[in-house]
Motif scaffolding. Structure first.
Motif, PDB file in Angstrom:
ATOM      1  N   GLU A 126      -0.150   0.144 -12.766  1.00  0.00           N
ATOM      2  CA  GLU A 126       1.048   0.985 -12.768  1.00  0.00           C
ATOM      3  C   GLU A 126       0.729   2.378 -12.230  1.00  0.00           C
ATOM      4  OE1 GLU A 126       4.336   1.661 -16.153  1.00  0.00           O
ATOM      5  OE2 GLU A 126       2.329   2.324 -16.729  1.00  0.00           O
ATOM      6  N   THR A 127       1.648   2.932 -11.451  1.00  0.00           N
ATOM      7  CA  THR A 127       1.470   4.288 -10.949  1.00  0.00           C
ATOM      8  C   THR A 127       1.724   5.290 -12.074  1.00  0.00           C
ATOM      9  OG1 THR A 127       3.766   4.432 -10.195  1.00  0.00           O
ATOM     10  CG2 THR A 127       2.147   3.665  -8.593  1.00  0.00           C
ATOM     11  N   ILE A 128       0.944   6.356 -12.084  1.00  0.00           N
ATOM     12  CA  ILE A 128       1.155   7.458 -13.024  1.00  0.00           C
ATOM     13  C   ILE A 128       1.954   8.562 -12.327  1.00  0.00           C
ATOM     14  CG2 ILE A 128       0.013   9.311 -14.317  1.00  0.00           C
ATOM     15  CD1 ILE A 128      -2.264   7.382 -14.889  1.00  0.00           C
ATOM     16  N   GLU A 129       1.601   8.826 -11.092  1.00  0.00           N
ATOM     17  CA  GLU A 129       2.261   9.833 -10.263  1.00  0.00           C
ATOM     18  C   GLU A 129       3.017   9.117  -9.143  1.00  0.00           C
ATOM     19  OE1 GLU A 129      -1.542  12.931 -10.506  1.00  0.00           O
ATOM     20  OE2 GLU A 129      -1.128  11.873  -8.642  1.00  0.00           O
ATOM     21  N   PRO A 130       3.935   9.825  -8.467  1.00  0.00           N
ATOM     22  CA  PRO A 130       4.467   9.242  -7.230  1.00  0.00           C
ATOM     23  C   PRO A 130       3.283   8.983  -6.290  1.00  0.00           C
ATOM     24  CG  PRO A 130       5.728  11.180  -7.865  1.00  0.00           C
ATOM     25  CD  PRO A 130       4.519  11.128  -8.767  1.00  0.00           C
ATOM     26  N   CYS A 131       3.276   7.836  -5.640  1.00  0.00           N
ATOM     27  CA  CYS A 131       2.116   7.437  -4.834  1.00  0.00           C
ATOM     28  C   CYS A 131       2.511   7.063  -3.411  1.00  0.00           C
ATOM     29  CB  CYS A 131       1.429   6.219  -5.456  1.00  0.00           C
ATOM     30  SG  CYS A 131       0.589   6.543  -7.007  1.00  0.00           S
ATOM     31  N   VAL A 132       1.560   7.304  -2.510  1.00  0.00           N
ATOM     32  CA  VAL A 132       1.617   6.746  -1.167  1.00  0.00           C
ATOM     33  C   VAL A 132       0.472   5.742  -1.115  1.00  0.00           C
ATOM     34  CG1 VAL A 132       1.441   7.194   1.313  1.00  0.00           C
ATOM     35  CG2 VAL A 132       2.537   8.884  -0.197  1.00  0.00           C
ATOM     36  N   LEU A 133       0.818   4.490  -0.868  1.00  0.00           N
ATOM     37  CA  LEU A 133      -0.151   3.398  -0.921  1.00  0.00           C
ATOM     38  C   LEU A 133      -0.156   2.615   0.375  1.00  0.00           C
ATOM     39  CD1 LEU A 133       0.979   2.007  -4.393  1.00  0.00           C
ATOM     40  CD2 LEU A 133      -0.927   3.558  -3.970  1.00  0.00           C
ATOM     41  N   TRP A 134      -1.262   1.994   0.647  1.00  0.00           N
ATOM     42  CA  TRP A 134      -1.386   1.016   1.716  1.00  0.00           C
ATOM     43  C   TRP A 134      -1.718  -0.306   1.036  1.00  0.00           C
ATOM     44  CZ3 TRP A 134      -0.741   2.103   6.924  1.00  0.00           C
ATOM     45  CH2 TRP A 134      -0.583   3.454   7.234  1.00  0.00           C
ATOM     46  N   TYR A 135      -0.990  -1.356   1.350  1.00  0.00           N
ATOM     47  CA  TYR A 135      -1.263  -2.634   0.709  1.00  0.00           C
ATOM     48  C   TYR A 135      -1.582  -3.684   1.774  1.00  0.00           C
ATOM     49  CZ  TYR A 135       3.503  -4.075   1.949  1.00  0.00           C
ATOM     50  OH  TYR A 135       4.640  -4.387   2.625  1.00  0.00           O
ATOM     51  N   ILE A 136      -2.369  -4.646   1.356  1.00  0.00           N
ATOM     52  CA  ILE A 136      -2.732  -5.768   2.208  1.00  0.00           C
ATOM     53  C   ILE A 136      -2.449  -7.045   1.434  1.00  0.00           C
ATOM     54  CG2 ILE A 136      -5.165  -5.684   1.485  1.00  0.00           C
ATOM     55  CD1 ILE A 136      -5.866  -6.629   4.379  1.00  0.00           C
ATOM     56  N   HIS A 137      -1.861  -7.996   2.108  1.00  0.00           N
ATOM     57  CA  HIS A 137      -1.531  -9.275   1.493  1.00  0.00           C
ATOM     58  C   HIS A 137      -2.806 -10.102   1.327  1.00  0.00           C
ATOM     59  CE1 HIS A 137       0.245 -13.270   0.939  1.00  0.00           C
ATOM     60  NE2 HIS A 137       1.292 -12.611   0.470  1.00  0.00           N
ATOM     61  N   LYS A 138      -2.820 -10.946   0.333  1.00  0.00           N
ATOM     62  CA  LYS A 138      -3.993 -11.761   0.014  1.00  0.00           C
ATOM     63  C   LYS A 138      -4.486 -12.584   1.193  1.00  0.00           C
ATOM     64  CE  LYS A 138      -5.745 -15.260  -3.174  1.00  0.00           C
ATOM     65  NZ  LYS A 138      -7.029 -15.163  -2.560  1.00  0.00           N
ATOM     66  N   LYS A 139      -3.583 -13.219   1.936  1.00  0.00           N
ATOM     67  CA  LYS A 139      -4.044 -14.066   3.053  1.00  0.00           C
ATOM     68  C   LYS A 139      -4.772 -13.239   4.111  1.00  0.00           C
ATOM     69  CE  LYS A 139       0.345 -14.193   5.651  1.00  0.00           C
ATOM     70  NZ  LYS A 139       0.005 -13.105   6.533  1.00  0.00           N
ATOM     71  N   ASP A 140      -4.319 -12.018   4.352  1.00  0.00           N
ATOM     72  CA  ASP A 140      -5.003 -11.143   5.310  1.00  0.00           C
ATOM     73  C   ASP A 140      -6.335 -10.661   4.753  1.00  0.00           C
ATOM     74  OD1 ASP A 140      -2.985 -11.221   7.336  1.00  0.00           O
ATOM     75  OD2 ASP A 140      -1.798  -9.792   6.174  1.00  0.00           O
ATOM     76  N   ALA A 141      -6.353 -10.288   3.484  1.00  0.00           N
ATOM     77  CA  ALA A 141      -7.601  -9.847   2.863  1.00  0.00           C
ATOM     78  C   ALA A 141      -8.630 -10.979   2.847  1.00  0.00           C
ATOM     79  CB  ALA A 141      -7.340  -9.354   1.439  1.00  0.00           C
ATOM     80  N   ASP A 142      -8.187 -12.192   2.532  1.00  0.00           N
ATOM     81  CA  ASP A 142      -9.101 -13.344   2.528  1.00  0.00           C
ATOM     82  C   ASP A 142      -9.703 -13.586   3.904  1.00  0.00           C
ATOM     83  OD1 ASP A 142      -8.708 -13.790  -0.168  1.00  0.00           O
ATOM     84  OD2 ASP A 142      -7.296 -15.450   0.109  1.00  0.00           O
ATOM     85  N   ARG A 143      -8.875 -13.481   4.936  1.00  0.00           N
ATOM     86  CA  ARG A 143      -9.363 -13.686   6.307  1.00  0.00           C
ATOM     87  C   ARG A 143     -10.399 -12.621   6.675  1.00  0.00           C
ATOM     88  NH1 ARG A 143      -8.116 -11.391  11.331  1.00  0.00           N
ATOM     89  NH2 ARG A 143      -6.381 -10.240  10.429  1.00  0.00           N
ATOM     90  N   ILE A 144     -10.090 -11.372   6.364  1.00  0.00           N
ATOM     91  CA  ILE A 144     -11.012 -10.282   6.696  1.00  0.00           C
ATOM     92  C   ILE A 144     -12.320 -10.440   5.933  1.00  0.00           C
ATOM     93  CG2 ILE A 144     -11.384  -7.791   6.503  1.00  0.00           C
ATOM     94  CD1 ILE A 144      -8.319  -7.489   7.030  1.00  0.00           C
ATOM     95  N   ILE A 145     -12.230 -10.727   4.640  1.00  0.00           N
ATOM     96  CA  ILE A 145     -13.449 -10.889   3.832  1.00  0.00           C
ATOM     97  C   ILE A 145     -14.292 -12.045   4.368  1.00  0.00           C
ATOM     98  CG2 ILE A 145     -14.305 -11.569   1.541  1.00  0.00           C
ATOM     99  CD1 ILE A 145     -11.918  -9.903   0.400  1.00  0.00           C
TER     100      ILE A 145
END
Length: 191
Positions: A91-110
Motif C-alpha cells: 500500500e502507498t503511504i504517500e502519493p506515488c509515481v510508480l513504474w510497473y512491469i507485468h509478470k510475463k514481461d518480468a519473467d521473460r527478462i529474468i
C-alpha cells in the motif's frame, strides 16, 4: 527514471530499450492498495517518487513489515515468482509515481538476463539482501527492546522516521502508538 540505472547493466541499446519499454508509468494517491493480501500479484513496481509499506492482517490488526522508497523495487516476491496468493498487502503511504512491469514481461527478462553471470550475481545479491533484512528484523524482535529497535531504525533507516506516520512506525516496531510516544519522550529527556 531509468537513465540512473543504465551504467549498472551491460546491455546493448536495443535490449536496454526493449526491457525498459516493458515498464509503464502510473501515479497513485496515498493509501492505494497495489496488491491485497490473498491476491496473486500480476505486477512488480519501481518507485520513482513516494513511499510504500508492506503489511499483513493479524487478527484485525495491521502489522507493517517493510517500507520502500524512491528507486526501490517492490512486490510480494515469492508470490510474484511462483503465482501464490500474497501473504501481504502492498500500500502507498504517500502519493506515488510508480513504474510497473507485468509478470510475463518480468519473467521473460529474468530468463534472458539470468544466463549472464553479471546479472545472475545482481539477482542473487538482491534476493540475499532482502533475506538479510528480514533476518535482521526477525532477530531484533527476539533480542532487542522496543527502544533499541527504534534507535536502530533512526540510525539505519532515518527516512522512515522522517516520512512515515507514527502509527505505521509503531506497527513496524511491534508496539502501540502510546508505547512509541513513551519511547520518544524518554529519549528526548535523555538528550
Amino acid at each position: 527514471m531509468f537513465d540512473q540505472f543504465r551504467n549498472k547493466f551491460p546491455l546493448d541499446d536495443n535490449k536496454w530499450n526493449d526491457y525498459t519499454g516493458c515498464f509503464k508509468r502510473m501515479k497513485v494517491s496515498a493509501r492505494t492498495a497495489l496488491l491485497k493480501e490473498g491476491d496473486v500479484p500480476k505486477n512488480m513496481f519501481l518507485i520513482e517518487k513516494g513511499c510504500i509499506r508492506v503489511w499483513f492482517n493479524n487478527d484485525g490488526k495491521d502489522v507493517t513489515t517493510q517500507f520502500f522508497f524512491e528507486n526501490n523495487m517492490v512486490s510480494s516476491i515469492e508470490s510474484f515468482r511462483k503465482g501464490y496468493p500474497s501473504p501481504v498487502t502492498i500500500e502507498t503511504i504517500e502519493p506515488c509515481v510508480l513504474w510497473y512491469i507485468h509478470k510475463k514481461d518480468a519473467d521473460r527478462i529474468i530468463a534472458e538476463v539470468s544466463e549472464l553471470p553479471v546479472f545472475r550475481e545482481m539477482i542473487l545479491d538482491t534476493v540475499f539482501g532482502r533475506t538479510f533484512e528480514y533476518m535482521k528484523q526477525f532477530f531484533s524482535f527476539i533480542k532487542d527492546t522496543p527502544q533499541q529497535r527504534y534507535l536502530n531504525l533512526i540510525k539505519e533507516k532515518p527516512q522512515v522516521v522522517q516520512r512515515v506516520p507514527q502509527h505505521y512506525i509503531a506497527s513496524y516496531l511491534g508496539v502501540s502508538t502510546v508505547h512509541l510516544s513513551r519511547i520518544k519522550s524518554k529519549l528526548a529527556k535523555e538528550k
